[in-house]
Enzyme design. Structure first.
Site: not given
Ligand SMILES: *Cc1c(COP(=O)(O)O)cnc(C)c1O
Length: 433
Positions: A106-108, A111, A139
């Site tokens: 989910f960090k996409d 970012a 991350t």
């Protein structure tokens, strides 16, 4: 929208300064000065809007006075170019799959949004920007992918040696170009400390234009609040209350959910689901926050003993524990329980969880036990199970397929610079490179 520091509510900076600086000089964290309410027309039609439409409607309230609506729209269309499916497991429980971006976590979301926003802000400043990011696993690769080949931006990623999965390590050490990976002999908290110290070091800020891409950067939180709106639209139950279980590490994801609630999104309760790194859950129980040494678990991206965003949550609730209890409940789980959950969900629903999502599932399940059957529960699945294949494969009988974008980096050589957790050594590295 302006931003203040959690250590000084009288000093405001612009979005550009908050995003490019990352951290205020006083050691606090940036917070938006308010949470503009999302219009009822939008809240009532969430189920008929696309993710990108919702993202635009919500974020223009927050950011619309800091950049043009056309630019914001372009950033959104460009950043969120993947699916966000909500899958129903049973009558009461659904899972929001947040792992369909390029690095399968989910960090996409954060970012990709932040990198485009930063690029827009540095474009006309002619200076080089150095981004320091500590990672507990996911991350690093999301940030590396988000910023890969962006002109004028260099990225340095610090990760704890031996504490990320092999796949995670490959994902963040095989990109190259403007991306450098530093393998730190220490924990995630040590990496995070090095980054924080570098920001507060006047020698460095004289020489380099430093910023952070961790969830200490407020630009990470804004995009993460968007999928909560989308999720509520998908469960489409007008009357029944909805609760959301968030598998937490550094607590950026939960903070973003609380922001969404503050903007008017009807979520009746958040469940902070954690592994054995349970300092926040202990705080909810006792009112005393004691940062602890990081414990290594199978949900490694949540191995955070002193979560930064705890201080943002305190700020949002004015340190009022009672008010916090109205909105948040916390549960912690062992690795054994997490493994059992992966097994059970596979047997019952033929659905493969990753260890982080499994902690989220346990939280939703435990909370719903004591609720009426009207309550709808959503938990966030934060990573693709293939990223944790070494844990997950032995718990399910079906073969876990590794997506192409993951298997391709497995074939490349790892490139990382090994450093101790001493600040002196890290500083010297930054000076010389
Ligand atoms: C980072 C991460 C988390 C924890 O999210 P926070 O915002 O740090 O609380 C959970 N699951 C996965 C897979 C992650 O990468």
């Amino acid at each position: 929208m302006q931003f203040y520091s959690t250590n000084n509510k009288n000093h405001f900076v612009s979005l550009k300064d908050a995003v490019l600086k990352g951290l205020p000089d006083d050691g606090g964290l940036f917070m938006p000065e308010g949470f503009p309410q999302v219009r009822p027309e939008i809240l009532n039609s969430l189920n008929s809007l696309t993710f990108q439409e919702i993202a635009f409607e919500v974020s223009k309230n927050l950011l619309g006075d800091s950049l043009s609506k056309t630019i914001l729209k372009n950033i959104i269309i460009n950043a969120f170019n993947f699916e966000v499916p909500l899958i129903r497991l049973n009558e009461q429980i659904s899972v929001l799959e947040l792992y369909h971006g390029p690095t399968l976590a989910f960090k996409d979301f954060a970012a990709r949004f932040m990198s485009r926003l930063m690029q827009y802000f540095v474009k006309d400043s002619n200076s080089e920007l150095t981004i320091l990011t500590a990672t507990s696993g996911d991350t690093g690769s999301a940030v590396a992918h988000g910023f890969h080949n962006m002109e004028g931006i260099n990225v340095i990623i610090l990760y704890p040696s031996g504490m990320v999965s092999e796949l995670q390590e490959k994902q963040l050490t095989t990109i190259g170009d403007n991306i450098t990976a530093l393998e730190i002999r220490g924990t995630f908290d040590d990496c995070q400390n090095l980054v924080k110290q570098a920001f507060l070091d006047p020698d460095l800020s004289e020489k380099l234009s430093l910023t952070s891409a961790n969830s200490i950067n407020v630009a990470r939180l804004i995009p993460q609040s968007l999928y909560y709106f989308y999720a509520i639209g998908q469960v489409s139950t007008k009357k029944s209350p909805v609760i959301v279980s968030v598998p937490c590490g550094n607590f950026g994801n939960l903070t973003a959910g609380l922001m969404a609630k503050n903007m008017g999104l009807p979520i009746s309760k958040f469940i902070a689901s954690v592994n054995q790194n349970d300092s926040f859950v202990k705080y909810l129980d006792t009112g005393v926050f004691t940062p602890v040494k990081t414990k290594k678990t199978i949900s490694n991206a949540m191995d955070v003993g002193n979560p930064s965003n705890f201080y943002r949550i305190l700020d949002m609730y004015n340190h009022d524990l009672k008010a916090m209890h109205r909105d948040i409940t916390g549960f912690s789980y062992s690795d054994d329980q997490t493994r059992q959950a992966i097994k059970k969900v596979y047997q019952e629903y033929n659905y493969v969880l990753d260890p982080h999502g499994a902690v989220g599932y346990l939280g939703v399940k435990e909370y719903l036990k004591k609720q009426s059957s009207q309550v709808q529960g959503i938990f966030l699945e934060t990573a693709h199970p293939a990223k944790f294949i070494d844990v997950v494969q032995q718990l399910v009988s079906q073969n876990i397929e590794i997506p192409e974008r993951l298997s391709s980096c497995m074939k490349k050589e790892k490139e990382a610079i090994l450093l101790s957790k001493e600040y002196k050594e890290f500083k010297q590295y930054l000076y010389e490179n």
